[in-house]
Design an enzyme around this catalytic site. Structure first.
Site, mmCIF file in Angstrom:
data_model
loop_
_atom_site.group_PDB
_atom_site.id
_atom_site.type_symbol
_atom_site.label_atom_id
_atom_site.label_comp_id
_atom_site.label_asym_id
_atom_site.label_seq_id
_atom_site.Cartn_x
_atom_site.Cartn_y
_atom_site.Cartn_z
ATOM 1 N N ASP A 7 -60.980 -31.306 7.469
ATOM 2 C CA ASP A 7 -60.423 -30.040 6.504
ATOM 3 C C ASP A 7 -59.460 -30.556 5.450
ATOM 4 O O ASP A 7 -58.983 -31.663 5.603
ATOM 5 C CB ASP A 7 -59.631 -29.073 7.647
ATOM 6 C CG ASP A 7 -58.785 -28.123 7.079
ATOM 7 O OD1 ASP A 7 -59.354 -27.292 6.032
ATOM 8 O OD2 ASP A 7 -57.593 -28.092 7.296
ATOM 9 N N ASP A 9 -56.572 -28.280 3.216
ATOM 10 C CA ASP A 9 -55.324 -27.772 3.052
ATOM 11 C C ASP A 9 -54.878 -27.819 4.669
ATOM 12 O O ASP A 9 -55.103 -27.161 5.401
ATOM 13 C CB ASP A 9 -55.453 -26.200 2.697
ATOM 14 C CG ASP A 9 -55.909 -26.169 1.055
ATOM 15 O OD1 ASP A 9 -57.004 -25.736 1.067
ATOM 16 O OD2 ASP A 9 -55.222 -26.831 0.377
ATOM 17 N N GLU A 16 -50.067 -26.174 1.467
ATOM 18 C CA GLU A 16 -49.986 -24.272 1.295
ATOM 19 C C GLU A 16 -48.751 -24.162 0.419
ATOM 20 O O GLU A 16 -48.563 -23.168 0.004
ATOM 21 C CB GLU A 16 -49.978 -24.010 2.728
ATOM 22 C CG GLU A 16 -51.521 -24.068 3.591
ATOM 23 C CD GLU A 16 -52.443 -23.254 2.658
ATOM 24 O OE1 GLU A 16 -52.180 -22.388 1.672
ATOM 25 O OE2 GLU A 16 -53.596 -23.532 3.178
ATOM 26 N N GLY A 49 -59.230 -18.025 2.971
ATOM 27 C CA GLY A 49 -59.872 -17.823 1.613
ATOM 28 C C GLY A 49 -58.724 -17.387 0.610
ATOM 29 O O GLY A 49 -58.276 -16.173 1.021
ATOM 30 N N GLU A 52 -59.758 -13.565 -0.292
ATOM 31 C CA GLU A 52 -59.863 -12.482 0.846
ATOM 32 C C GLU A 52 -58.305 -12.380 1.015
ATOM 33 O O GLU A 52 -57.968 -11.339 1.508
ATOM 34 C CB GLU A 52 -60.542 -13.463 2.065
ATOM 35 C CG GLU A 52 -61.876 -13.382 1.815
ATOM 36 C CD GLU A 52 -62.369 -14.883 1.056
ATOM 37 O OE1 GLU A 52 -61.427 -15.558 0.477
ATOM 38 O OE2 GLU A 52 -63.572 -14.903 0.675
ATOM 39 N N HIS A 79 -56.983 -14.612 -9.032
ATOM 40 C CA HIS A 79 -57.294 -15.976 -8.154
ATOM 41 C C HIS A 79 -57.730 -16.956 -9.329
ATOM 42 O O HIS A 79 -57.126 -18.006 -9.120
ATOM 43 C CB HIS A 79 -58.410 -15.695 -7.219
ATOM 44 C CG HIS A 79 -58.573 -16.812 -6.191
ATOM 45 N ND1 HIS A 79 -59.401 -17.561 -6.443
ATOM 46 C CD2 HIS A 79 -57.856 -17.221 -5.164
ATOM 47 C CE1 HIS A 79 -59.468 -18.703 -5.566
ATOM 48 N NE2 HIS A 79 -58.082 -18.337 -4.799
ATOM 49 N N THR A 119 -63.915 -27.472 3.960
ATOM 50 C CA THR A 119 -62.626 -26.477 3.435
ATOM 51 C C THR A 119 -63.328 -25.230 3.055
ATOM 52 O O THR A 119 -64.157 -24.996 2.660
ATOM 53 C CB THR A 119 -61.999 -27.390 2.684
ATOM 54 O OG1 THR A 119 -61.046 -26.520 2.043
ATOM 55 C CG2 THR A 119 -63.071 -27.432 1.264
ATOM 56 N N THR A 120 -62.338 -24.343 3.250
ATOM 57 C CA THR A 120 -62.689 -22.952 2.473
ATOM 58 C C THR A 120 -61.856 -22.904 1.362
ATOM 59 O O THR A 120 -61.941 -21.792 0.599
ATOM 60 C CB THR A 120 -62.009 -21.864 3.580
ATOM 61 O OG1 THR A 120 -60.425 -22.049 3.730
ATOM 62 C CG2 THR A 120 -62.620 -21.879 4.763
ATOM 63 N N THR A 121 -61.576 -24.076 0.889
ATOM 64 C CA THR A 121 -60.605 -23.687 -0.532
ATOM 65 C C THR A 121 -61.757 -23.974 -1.856
ATOM 66 O O THR A 121 -63.031 -24.527 -1.557
ATOM 67 C CB THR A 121 -59.521 -25.056 -0.616
ATOM 68 O OG1 THR A 121 -58.724 -24.599 -1.744
ATOM 69 C CG2 THR A 121 -60.174 -26.433 -1.041
ATOM 70 N N ASP A 180 -55.969 -28.134 10.856
ATOM 71 C CA ASP A 180 -54.584 -27.826 10.962
ATOM 72 C C ASP A 180 -54.171 -26.514 11.622
ATOM 73 O O ASP A 180 -53.175 -26.276 11.756
ATOM 74 C CB ASP A 180 -53.874 -28.150 9.513
ATOM 75 C CG ASP A 180 -54.305 -26.997 8.575
ATOM 76 O OD1 ASP A 180 -53.295 -26.174 8.076
ATOM 77 O OD2 ASP A 180 -55.504 -26.897 8.508
HETATM 78 C C1 XBP Z 1 -57.287 -23.284 3.662
HETATM 79 C C2 XBP Z 1 -57.482 -21.964 3.019
HETATM 80 C C3 XBP Z 1 -57.545 -21.744 1.359
HETATM 81 C C4 XBP Z 1 -56.185 -22.283 0.711
HETATM 82 C C5 XBP Z 1 -56.235 -21.766 -0.648
HETATM 83 O O1 XBP Z 1 -58.293 -23.909 3.177
HETATM 84 O O2 XBP Z 1 -57.593 -20.993 3.769
HETATM 85 O O3 XBP Z 1 -57.757 -20.401 1.274
HETATM 86 O O4 XBP Z 1 -55.276 -21.725 1.481
HETATM 87 O O5 XBP Z 1 -57.068 -21.951 -1.513
HETATM 88 P P1 XBP Z 1 -58.748 -25.308 4.430
HETATM 89 P P2 XBP Z 1 -57.956 -21.081 -2.321
HETATM 90 O O6 XBP Z 1 -59.864 -24.399 4.930
HETATM 91 O O7 XBP Z 1 -58.786 -26.403 3.567
HETATM 92 O O8 XBP Z 1 -57.686 -25.052 5.414
HETATM 93 O O9 XBP Z 1 -57.224 -20.217 -2.854
HETATM 94 O O10 XBP Z 1 -58.914 -21.801 -3.130
HETATM 95 O O11 XBP Z 1 -59.049 -20.180 -1.225
HETATM 96 MG MG MG Z 2 -56.563 -26.184 6.496
#
Ligand code: XBP
Ligand code: MG
Length: 271
Positions: A7, A9, A16, A49, A52, A79, A119-121, A180
């Site tokens: 992952d 973030d 974060e 996200g 979201e 965003h 990742t969801t980033t 995490d």
């Molecule tokens: C964590 C998330 C992301 C980030 C913000 O991603 O949920 O949304 O908080 O990035 P990860 P975006 O899966 O790496 O823990 O604003 O680009 O979504």
């Molecule tokens: Mg994460």
């Protein structure tokens, strides 16, 4: 164990707080009187996200306005501002990798073991974070990359992990994931992947039931972990992961690896 899937973030780096500051800078640019503090952001992080998360917050405060295509267009515009602030901040200042990440990536590379990202980033955020540490060709370090562009359904949906497994051409049981957050653990477990959790300050109180291990971070000789039950070494390396992985895939319930000083929810706490 044939591949490690990370992952981003909160796992590769503690990002974060930089995301939080970028959201607040975007709100100011957009003329919104929104301002998120860490306590609120910790709660909002339950929604994976950024887009979201924004829509979820807007619906929390002004439900009737936050509906329909126009609302989503506005969320996407805010965003985009946020992503610009985040990437500028991270590219210039750079965020350090968490303890043990660079060491384990190097160890995997030396052992010929593939590593991947799930990742969801937003993709631009990956570039900003990782080109600082691995240069412009950072993508060559990873055998597979799944992100918000390749898997729109965000964690705890397993989509991004299933996509990465497909890219790797490996079964879930041949991999170990690193996460995490509770949402990230649910996503990796739903994809069937044994998962090590290294909580961040924002996720320390999430539920980590079913994790292969919960450790404050991966540690390294300069930043050793508190002694781990059943382990002499005080950082997580490939040999330790292989032992944990053998336990998991032999369906023997691994001992819970709690660092005594870690204020973490024990692996099998009631969630
Ligand atoms: C964590 C998330 C992301 C980030 C913000 O991603 O949920 O949304 O908080 O990035 P990860 P975006 O899966 O790496 O823990 O604003 O680009 O979504
Ligand atoms: Mg994460």
């Amino acid at each position: 164990m044939q591949a490690l899937i990370f992952d981003v973030d909160g796992t590769l780096a503690d990002t974060e707080t930089a995301h939080l500051h970028a959201f607040n800078a975007a709100f100011a640019d957009a003329g919104l009187d929104w301002c998120w503090d860490e306590a609120l952001y910790t709660r909002l992080l339950k929604v994976a996200g950024g887009k979201e998360r924004l829509l979820h917050y807007w619906r929390m405060i002004e439900r009737e306005e936050a509906e329909g295509a126009k609302a989503w267009e506005f969320v996407e515009a805010v965003h985009a501002l946020k992503t610009r602030h985040y990437t500028e901040r991270v590219r210039d200042g750079g965020l350090p990798l968490r303890p043990g990440i660079a060491r384990l990536l190097d160890e995997a590379r030396a052992a010929g073991m593939r590593v991947a990202i799930a990742t969801t980033t937003t993709p631009a955020n990956l570039d900003a974070l990782l080109q600082v540490h691995f240069g412009a060709t950072w993508r060559t370090r990873f055998a597979a990359i799944g992100d918000a562009a390749t898997s729109p359904a965000k964690k705890p949906a397993p989509d991004v992990y299933r996509d990465v497994l497909e890219q790797l051409g490996l079964p879930a049981v041949a991999c170990v994931a690193f996460e995490d957050s509770g949402n990230g653990l649910l996503a990796a477990r739903a994809a069937g992947i044994p998962t090590v959790v290294t909580p961040s300050g924002y996720t320390a109180h999430d539920c980590f039931d079913g994790a292969l291990a919960v450790v404050p971070h991966l540690g390294d000789p300069q930043t050793p972990l508190q002694p781990l039950r059943g382990e002499a070494q005080r950082w997580v390396d490939l040999a330790m992961l292989r032992r944990w992985h053998r336990h998991a895939t032999r369906t023997i319930e691994p001992a819970s690896f709690e660092a005594p000083d870690a204020a973490l929810s024990p692996v099998n706490s009631p969630c």
